[in-house]
Design a protein around this motif. Structure first.
Motif, PDB file in Angstrom:
ATOM      1  N   ALA A  44       0.834  -1.202   0.000  1.00 37.92           N
ATOM      2  CA  ALA A  44       0.000   0.000   0.000  1.00 37.92           C
ATOM      3  C   ALA A  44       0.872   1.256   0.000  1.00 37.92           C
ATOM      4  O   ALA A  44       0.563   2.248  -0.673  1.00 37.92           O
ATOM      5  N   GLY A  45       1.964   1.209   0.760  1.00 45.52           N
ATOM      6  CA  GLY A  45       2.881   2.353   0.806  1.00 45.52           C
ATOM      7  C   GLY A  45       3.529   2.602  -0.542  1.00 45.52           C
ATOM      8  O   GLY A  45       3.680   3.752  -0.971  1.00 45.52           O
ATOM      9  N   ILE A  46       3.908   1.525  -1.217  1.00 43.38           N
ATOM     10  CA  ILE A  46       4.518   1.653  -2.553  1.00 43.38           C
ATOM     11  C   ILE A  46       3.516   2.251  -3.529  1.00 43.38           C
ATOM     12  O   ILE A  46       3.840   3.171  -4.294  1.00 43.38           O
ATOM     13  N   ALA A  47       2.292   1.743  -3.513  1.00 41.22           N
ATOM     14  CA  ALA A  47       1.252   2.255  -4.414  1.00 41.22           C
ATOM     15  C   ALA A  47       0.993   3.739  -4.169  1.00 41.22           C
ATOM     16  O   ALA A  47       0.858   4.526  -5.108  1.00 41.22           O
ATOM     17  N   GLY A  48       0.962   4.124  -2.893  1.00 43.62           N
ATOM     18  CA  GLY A  48       0.746   5.528  -2.559  1.00 43.62           C
ATOM     19  C   GLY A  48       1.904   6.407  -2.976  1.00 43.62           C
ATOM     20  O   GLY A  48       1.718   7.546  -3.414  1.00 43.62           O
ATOM     21  N   GLY A  49       3.115   5.861  -2.874  1.00 39.48           N
ATOM     22  CA  GLY A  49       4.298   6.634  -3.230  1.00 39.48           C
ATOM     23  C   GLY A  49       4.428   6.895  -4.712  1.00 39.48           C
ATOM     24  O   GLY A  49       5.134   7.824  -5.133  1.00 39.48           O
ATOM     25  N   LEU A  50       3.758   6.080  -5.536  1.00 38.24           N
ATOM     26  CA  LEU A  50       3.820   6.274  -6.985  1.00 38.24           C
ATOM     27  C   LEU A  50       3.021   7.486  -7.433  1.00 38.24           C
ATOM     28  O   LEU A  50       3.176   7.950  -8.566  1.00 38.24           O
ATOM     29  N   VAL A  51       2.177   8.010  -6.554  1.00 36.23           N
ATOM     30  CA  VAL A  51       1.379   9.203  -6.860  1.00 36.23           C
ATOM     31  C   VAL A  51       2.067  10.425  -6.259  1.00 36.23           C
ATOM     32  O   VAL A  51       2.301  10.473  -5.051  1.00 36.23           O
ATOM     33  N   PRO A  52       2.425  11.433  -7.079  1.00 37.66           N
ATOM     34  CA  PRO A  52       3.076  12.638  -6.545  1.00 37.66           C
ATOM     35  C   PRO A  52       2.203  13.308  -5.485  1.00 37.66           C
ATOM     36  O   PRO A  52       0.993  13.422  -5.647  1.00 37.66           O
ATOM     37  N   GLN A  53       2.840  13.753  -4.395  1.00 36.77           N
ATOM     38  CA  GLN A  53       2.115  14.362  -3.290  1.00 36.77           C
ATOM     39  C   GLN A  53       2.705  15.731  -2.971  1.00 36.77           C
ATOM     40  O   GLN A  53       3.874  16.006  -3.239  1.00 36.77           O
ATOM     41  N   ALA A  54       1.884  16.577  -2.374  1.00 36.52           N
ATOM     42  CA  ALA A  54       2.274  17.962  -2.111  1.00 36.52           C
ATOM     43  C   ALA A  54       3.464  18.058  -1.151  1.00 36.52           C
ATOM     44  O   ALA A  54       4.248  19.006  -1.224  1.00 36.52           O
ATOM     45  N   GLN A  55       3.610  17.057  -0.263  1.00 35.40           N
ATOM     46  CA  GLN A  55       4.712  17.121   0.714  1.00 35.40           C
ATOM     47  C   GLN A  55       6.090  17.119   0.057  1.00 35.40           C
ATOM     48  O   GLN A  55       7.070  17.523   0.670  1.00 35.40           O
ATOM     49  N   ILE A  56       6.151  16.664  -1.195  1.00 33.86           N
ATOM     50  CA  ILE A  56       7.435  16.636  -1.901  1.00 33.86           C
ATOM     51  C   ILE A  56       8.037  18.034  -1.975  1.00 33.86           C
ATOM     52  O   ILE A  56       9.267  18.198  -1.975  1.00 33.86           O
ATOM     53  N   PHE A  57       7.183  19.061  -2.014  1.00 31.55           N
ATOM     54  CA  PHE A  57       7.666  20.426  -2.212  1.00 31.55           C
ATOM     55  C   PHE A  57       8.043  21.118  -0.902  1.00 31.55           C
ATOM     56  O   PHE A  57       8.428  22.290  -0.914  1.00 31.55           O
ATOM     57  N   HIS A  58       7.940  20.420   0.225  1.00 32.83           N
ATOM     58  CA  HIS A  58       8.471  20.960   1.467  1.00 32.83           C
ATOM     59  C   HIS A  58       9.991  20.982   1.384  1.00 32.83           C
ATOM     60  O   HIS A  58      10.598  20.161   0.691  1.00 32.83           O
ATOM     61  N   HIS A  59      10.627  21.883   2.079  1.00 31.72           N
ATOM     62  CA  HIS A  59      12.048  22.179   1.857  1.00 31.72           C
ATOM     63  C   HIS A  59      12.946  20.952   1.897  1.00 31.72           C
ATOM     64  O   HIS A  59      13.672  20.659   0.937  1.00 31.72           O
ATOM     65  N   ASP A  60      12.920  20.199   2.994  1.00 39.29           N
ATOM     66  CA  ASP A  60      13.835  19.062   3.144  1.00 39.29           C
ATOM     67  C   ASP A  60      13.534  17.963   2.125  1.00 39.29           C
ATOM     68  O   ASP A  60      14.452  17.370   1.538  1.00 39.29           O
ATOM     69  N   GLN A  61      12.249  17.692   1.948  1.00 38.98           N
ATOM     70  CA  GLN A  61      11.873  16.663   0.974  1.00 38.98           C
ATOM     71  C   GLN A  61      12.257  17.088  -0.449  1.00 38.98           C
ATOM     72  O   GLN A  61      12.742  16.270  -1.241  1.00 38.98           O
ATOM     73  N   LEU A  62      12.055  18.365  -0.758  1.00 38.34           N
ATOM     74  CA  LEU A  62      12.389  18.869  -2.090  1.00 38.34           C
ATOM     75  C   LEU A  62      13.882  18.775  -2.346  1.00 38.34           C
ATOM     76  O   LEU A  62      14.318  18.416  -3.451  1.00 38.34           O
TER      77      LEU A  62
END
Length: 454
Positions: free
Chosen positions: A199-217
């Motif tokens: 389920a985590g892998i499937a969810g990770g395949l969809v781009p999410q807004a948290q990616i644009f947070h500083h550390d994640q970005l």
């Protein structure tokens, strides 16, 4: 495209790209799909090596260890961009009978060509530094060879490559595919043991807004920046010409472009899966320990640490990881040498024996690694930092490689009927502009970290 158009363009190259292997691999005539695909398969594997070299490993595994499956979509997007760029590189070589370096040199004057050659050589040396470091650390982990000694041992692969060239280009491709299969098999096994969340892998395949947070970005930039490398575009535009194609027959040219694209996409899907496995491994085994996994040695020891590796740790897993690292470094060594020859002949029309070319490139790459190992006490962490800083050259050189490639393959005058479809050109330009911005942001971040550390 008329025959006169691409022959006029190709005739300015002066010399055939990788003349000793150009058009040396026969392809069947009027054969079935699978037999023809097999004949064209190989160049894609050499290109895919650059997308799973040691420079990608830390960012992908740490990305999983820190943010679980969040950045999995970034790995997939990077793979798609790679497919677009490599498709254009192979098509340029097949249709014009020129590699990218020759095509750029034809459209520029001598000073500009020389400047671009120097920049590309720096990028190749930066790539070679990553392979030297990966190989030296793997030798240290597997055989306890001191890092300085391991660095010097990597010079010996000059002779390995010379031996391989005597066997023929098809044999080189087979060896690279074998090493890739080794890497792939090891990480499939490690990931299977780690029992990741589907389920985590499937969810990770969809781009999410948290990616644009500083550390994640920042980490996402690292993943993307370490993926598309300038030397791969020069390499593919040349080795795509190793197949014997009758350019007087437009149908043969069209078939070569088609099957080279199949070869490239299949291999790059494999490389994307490997990078995804690295991130999944980090997420499944090391989530919560991201701050402790900043170096290859950290990962090696973590795989034998039950507190970190969640009950499946063993020395065997650590050894498999080190073997995969060594295979990755040796793979990229082969392609780096070929690319060095391509850009030297293409940009400045200078030919040197392959052994001399390989020895010079490797010795230049070894010097900063030895200095770093000696000055910082031969610690692995120092070499890992040097590996990160070497990516700066790759980031700077990338737009000077991508932009001409997109322009050439999007030009009706150059490509004729093989010109990029509009949707490909749009995606390519968006990718080039986006990657350029992201890479320069990554460069700024690395420089700031370096200044802060000093």
């Amino acid at each position: 495209m008329t025959q006169d158009t691409h022959l006029a363009f190709a005739s300015t190259a002066g010399t055939t790209s990788l003349e000793e292997v150009n058009s040396t691999v026969a392809v069947p005539k009027n054969a079935g799909f699978w037999r023809t695909l097999f004949a064209f398969s190989g160049p894609g594997a050499l290109v895919a090596v650059g997308y799973m070299d040691p420079g990608n490993w830390i960012t992908s595994i740490v990305g999983g260890a820190q943010y679980r499956y969040l950045l999995l979509s970034v790995v997939v997007i990077s793979g798609i961009i790679a497919m677009i760029m490599q498709y254009m590189a192979a098509k340029l070589g097949i249709v014009t009978q020129m590699d990218l370096a020759q095509a750029i040199r034809h459209r520029t004057n001598k000073p500009v060509g020389f400047m671009l050659w120097i920049m590309t050589e720096l990028a190749i040396m930066a790539t070679d530094i990553a392979e030297v470091i990966g190989g030296a650390i793997a030798l240290n982990l597997l055989f306890n060879i001191p890092l300085v000694g391991g660095v010097m041992l990597t010079v010996l692969d000059v002779f390995l490559l010379l031996l391989l060239t005597k066997l023929g280009f098809r044999k080189i491709e087979a060896i690279v595919v074998t090493l890739i299969a080794t890497i792939f098999g090891i990480f499939v096994y490690l990931v299977a043991l780690s029992q990741p969340s589907i389920a985590g892998i499937a969810g990770g395949l969809v781009p999410q807004a948290q990616i644009f947070h500083h550390d994640q970005l920042l980490l996402a930039l690292g993943i993307i920046g370490a993926t598309v490398m300038p030397h791969n575009l020069y390499l593919h535009s040349s080795i795509a010409q190793t197949r014997a194609v009758n350019h007087d027959n437009p149908d043969e040219v069209k078939e070569a472009v088609r099957f080279s694209t199949w070869d490239s996409n299949i291999q790059l899907i494999g490389a994307t899966i490997v990078n995804a496995l690295l991130l999944i491994l980090g997420a499944a085994l090391f989530y919560g320990h991201g701050d402790q996994l900043q170096a290859f040695g950290d990962l090696y020891h973590a795989l034998s640490n039950n507190e970190i590796a969640k009950g499946i740790a063993s020395p065997i897993l650590s050894t498999l990881f080190a073997v995969a690292l060594l295979a990755s470094g040796q793979n990229a060594t082969i392609t780096g040498t070929l690319t060095g020859q391509i850009v030297m002949e293409g940009f400045i029309h200078l030919k040197v024996p392959m052994w001399a070319r390989r020895l010079i490139t490797r010795l230049i790459a070894v010097i900063p690694v030895v200095i770093a190992a000696v000055v910082w006490g031969g610690t692995e962490g120092a070499l890992d930092n040097l590996l990160v800083y070497s990516q700066v050259f790759l980031s700077i050189a990338l737009p000077f490689t991508m932009i001409p490639l997109i322009w050439f393959t999007g030009s009706k005058k150059v490509m004729g009927e093989f010109v990029n479809p509009l949707w490909v050109s749009i995606l390519a330009w968006i990718s080039a502009i986006g990657l350029t911005i992201l890479n320069f942001q990554l460069v700024i971040s690395i420089v700031q970290q370096f200044i802060h550390a000093v």
